[in-house]
Design a protein around this motif. Structure first.
Motif, PDB file in Angstrom:
ATOM      1  N   LEU A   1       0.918  -1.293  -0.108  1.00 31.38           N
ATOM      2  CA  LEU A   1       0.039  -0.068   0.149  1.00 31.38           C
ATOM      3  C   LEU A   1       0.757   1.056   0.164  1.00 31.38           C
ATOM      4  O   LEU A   1       1.950   1.253   0.821  1.00 31.38           O
ATOM      5  CB  LEU A   1      -0.885   0.138   1.062  1.00 31.38           C
ATOM      6  CG  LEU A   1      -1.868  -1.145   1.141  1.00 31.38           C
ATOM      7  CD1 LEU A   1      -2.717  -0.970   2.633  1.00 31.38           C
ATOM      8  CD2 LEU A   1      -3.114  -0.920   0.046  1.00 31.38           C
ATOM      9  N   THR A   2       0.429   2.293  -0.604  1.00 28.51           N
ATOM     10  CA  THR A   2       1.182   3.506  -0.742  1.00 28.51           C
ATOM     11  C   THR A   2       0.795   4.294   0.559  1.00 28.51           C
ATOM     12  O   THR A   2      -0.254   3.791   1.213  1.00 28.51           O
ATOM     13  CB  THR A   2       0.572   4.448  -1.804  1.00 28.51           C
ATOM     14  OG1 THR A   2      -0.859   4.766  -1.628  1.00 28.51           O
ATOM     15  CG2 THR A   2       0.611   3.886  -3.381  1.00 28.51           C
ATOM     16  N   PRO A   3       1.559   5.116   1.140  1.00 26.40           N
ATOM     17  CA  PRO A   3       1.166   5.807   2.264  1.00 26.40           C
ATOM     18  C   PRO A   3      -0.318   6.506   2.091  1.00 26.40           C
ATOM     19  O   PRO A   3      -0.845   6.377   3.432  1.00 26.40           O
ATOM     20  CB  PRO A   3       2.258   7.178   2.228  1.00 26.40           C
ATOM     21  CG  PRO A   3       3.437   6.506   1.450  1.00 26.40           C
ATOM     22  CD  PRO A   3       2.696   5.670   0.506  1.00 26.40           C
ATOM     23  N   LEU A   4      -0.570   7.122   1.284  1.00 27.67           N
ATOM     24  CA  LEU A   4      -2.015   7.727   0.922  1.00 27.67           C
ATOM     25  C   LEU A   4      -2.961   6.339   1.179  1.00 27.67           C
ATOM     26  O   LEU A   4      -3.775   6.484   2.049  1.00 27.67           O
ATOM     27  CB  LEU A   4      -2.266   8.153  -0.525  1.00 27.67           C
ATOM     28  CG  LEU A   4      -3.910   8.694  -0.830  1.00 27.67           C
ATOM     29  CD1 LEU A   4      -3.976   9.519   0.281  1.00 27.67           C
ATOM     30  CD2 LEU A   4      -3.929   9.018  -2.007  1.00 27.67           C
ATOM     31  N   ALA A   5      -2.919   5.207   0.661  1.00 28.95           N
ATOM     32  CA  ALA A   5      -3.711   3.984   0.754  1.00 28.95           C
ATOM     33  C   ALA A   5      -3.846   3.737   2.229  1.00 28.95           C
ATOM     34  O   ALA A   5      -4.743   3.301   2.637  1.00 28.95           O
ATOM     35  CB  ALA A   5      -3.416   3.055  -0.272  1.00 28.95           C
ATOM     36  N   GLU A   6      -2.735   3.568   3.031  1.00 27.67           N
ATOM     37  CA  GLU A   6      -2.529   3.237   4.242  1.00 27.67           C
ATOM     38  C   GLU A   6      -3.568   4.198   5.133  1.00 27.67           C
ATOM     39  O   GLU A   6      -4.287   3.768   5.975  1.00 27.67           O
ATOM     40  CB  GLU A   6      -1.053   3.196   4.595  1.00 27.67           C
ATOM     41  CG  GLU A   6      -0.377   2.172   4.230  1.00 27.67           C
ATOM     42  CD  GLU A   6       1.093   2.176   4.575  1.00 27.67           C
ATOM     43  OE1 GLU A   6       1.378   2.792   5.846  1.00 27.67           O
ATOM     44  OE2 GLU A   6       1.915   1.600   4.106  1.00 27.67           O
ATOM     45  N   ILE A   7      -3.202   5.521   4.776  1.00 26.06           N
ATOM     46  CA  ILE A   7      -4.080   6.517   5.582  1.00 26.06           C
ATOM     47  C   ILE A   7      -5.625   6.164   5.444  1.00 26.06           C
ATOM     48  O   ILE A   7      -6.359   6.225   6.428  1.00 26.06           O
ATOM     49  CB  ILE A   7      -3.701   7.881   5.227  1.00 26.06           C
ATOM     50  CG1 ILE A   7      -2.162   8.191   5.706  1.00 26.06           C
ATOM     51  CG2 ILE A   7      -4.688   8.927   5.605  1.00 26.06           C
ATOM     52  CD1 ILE A   7      -1.800   9.468   5.343  1.00 26.06           C
TER      53      ILE A   7
ATOM     54  N   HIS B   1     -10.312   4.647  -4.359  1.00 29.74           N
ATOM     55  CA  HIS B   1     -10.065   4.142  -5.990  1.00 29.74           C
ATOM     56  C   HIS B   1      -8.817   4.898  -6.348  1.00 29.74           C
ATOM     57  O   HIS B   1      -7.800   4.364  -7.194  1.00 29.74           O
ATOM     58  CB  HIS B   1     -11.416   4.558  -6.666  1.00 29.74           C
ATOM     59  CG  HIS B   1     -11.253   4.156  -8.130  1.00 29.74           C
ATOM     60  ND1 HIS B   1     -11.257   2.880  -8.444  1.00 29.74           N
ATOM     61  CD2 HIS B   1     -11.155   4.867  -9.054  1.00 29.74           C
ATOM     62  CE1 HIS B   1     -11.022   2.745  -9.807  1.00 29.74           C
ATOM     63  NE2 HIS B   1     -10.868   4.136 -10.208  1.00 29.74           N
ATOM     64  N   LEU B   2      -8.632   6.314  -6.190  1.00 25.58           N
ATOM     65  CA  LEU B   2      -7.726   6.954  -6.754  1.00 25.58           C
ATOM     66  C   LEU B   2      -6.270   6.588  -6.187  1.00 25.58           C
ATOM     67  O   LEU B   2      -5.279   6.509  -7.014  1.00 25.58           O
ATOM     68  CB  LEU B   2      -7.861   8.559  -6.301  1.00 25.58           C
ATOM     69  CG  LEU B   2      -6.789   9.546  -6.797  1.00 25.58           C
ATOM     70  CD1 LEU B   2      -6.906   9.531  -8.335  1.00 25.58           C
ATOM     71  CD2 LEU B   2      -6.981  10.794  -6.408  1.00 25.58           C
ATOM     72  N   ALA B   3      -6.300   6.248  -4.847  1.00 28.26           N
ATOM     73  CA  ALA B   3      -4.997   5.794  -4.158  1.00 28.26           C
ATOM     74  C   ALA B   3      -4.398   4.317  -4.848  1.00 28.26           C
ATOM     75  O   ALA B   3      -3.386   4.188  -4.906  1.00 28.26           O
ATOM     76  CB  ALA B   3      -5.181   5.784  -2.701  1.00 28.26           C
ATOM     77  N   ALA B   4      -5.345   3.521  -5.317  1.00 24.54           N
ATOM     78  CA  ALA B   4      -5.089   2.529  -6.072  1.00 24.54           C
ATOM     79  C   ALA B   4      -4.373   2.310  -7.439  1.00 24.54           C
ATOM     80  O   ALA B   4      -4.063   1.460  -8.056  1.00 24.54           O
ATOM     81  CB  ALA B   4      -6.330   1.277  -5.915  1.00 24.54           C
TER      82      ALA B   4
END
Length: 186
Positions: free
Chosen positions: A10-16, A36-39
């Motif tokens: 997961l990206t830091p954004l996806a984790e948050i 959806h955007l973070a993926a």
């Protein structure tokens, strides 16, 4: 793939966003779009019609005041923040850098912790330099112990300390929603 290995990708954004709990139906819809955007490939790309920004309400806990910045293009008092610089991928890091640049405050720290307080998609009107688009704004609260040390990065971007009541009467409703989520001492 195990749950542990999936979490590591997961990206830091996806984790948050995985841990974030929306407070309203409108925010839940924004968070669904954000997940959806973070993926996708690059949620920070300014070329995309929806991209991530990081922002913060700067507060002085002892006096229960909030710092707002005059946004010339929008003709409104808003929180500080903006776009990621190349290589930045953590919303809090973006918000901290932008807040330091825009306010001159060097002692800013997340308040009361590093969790975002608001995730919201805001429309941005077209300008001569760019088409209309949307910002997925991940908002934080940052605190300072030195409110008198502010210095705007640009004379056209005035800074102003306001009481909570003054800020609520002065700013955009979505910033007021963020302000309503601030945890004050005592």
């Amino acid at each position: 793939m195990t749950a542990d290995s999936a979490a590591r990708t997961l990206t830091p954004l996806a984790e948050i966003l995985a841990d974030y709990r929306p407070r309203t139906d409108a925010e839940a819809a924004d968070v669904d779009r954000a997940r959806h955007l973070a993926a996708g490939e690059d949620p920070w790309s300014r070329a995309a019609p929806l991209h991530v920004t990081g922002s913060a309400l700067v507060i002085h806990p002892a006096s229960r005041r909030v710092l707002l910045r005059w946004h010339l293009r929008l003709q409104a008092w808003l929180q500080v923040g903006g776009h990621a610089d190349p290589g930045e991928v953590e919303p809090l890091a973006v918000a901290l850098r932008e807040a330091r640049e825009e306010t001159g405050l060097t002692d800013l720290v997340p308040w009361p912790d590093t969790a975002p307080v608001h995730v919201i998609i805001v429309p941005v009107a077209a300008s001569p330099a760019e088409p209309a688009h949307e910002h997925l704004d991940v908002r934080f609260v940052l605190a300072t112990d030195h409110p008198d040390s502010i210095r705007p990065e640009d004379p056209a971007a005035a800074l102003r300390w306001l009481s909570v009541e003054e800020a609520l009467a002065t700013t955009e409703p979505n910033v007021g929603e963020t302000l309503a989520r601030v945890t004050w001492p005592g």
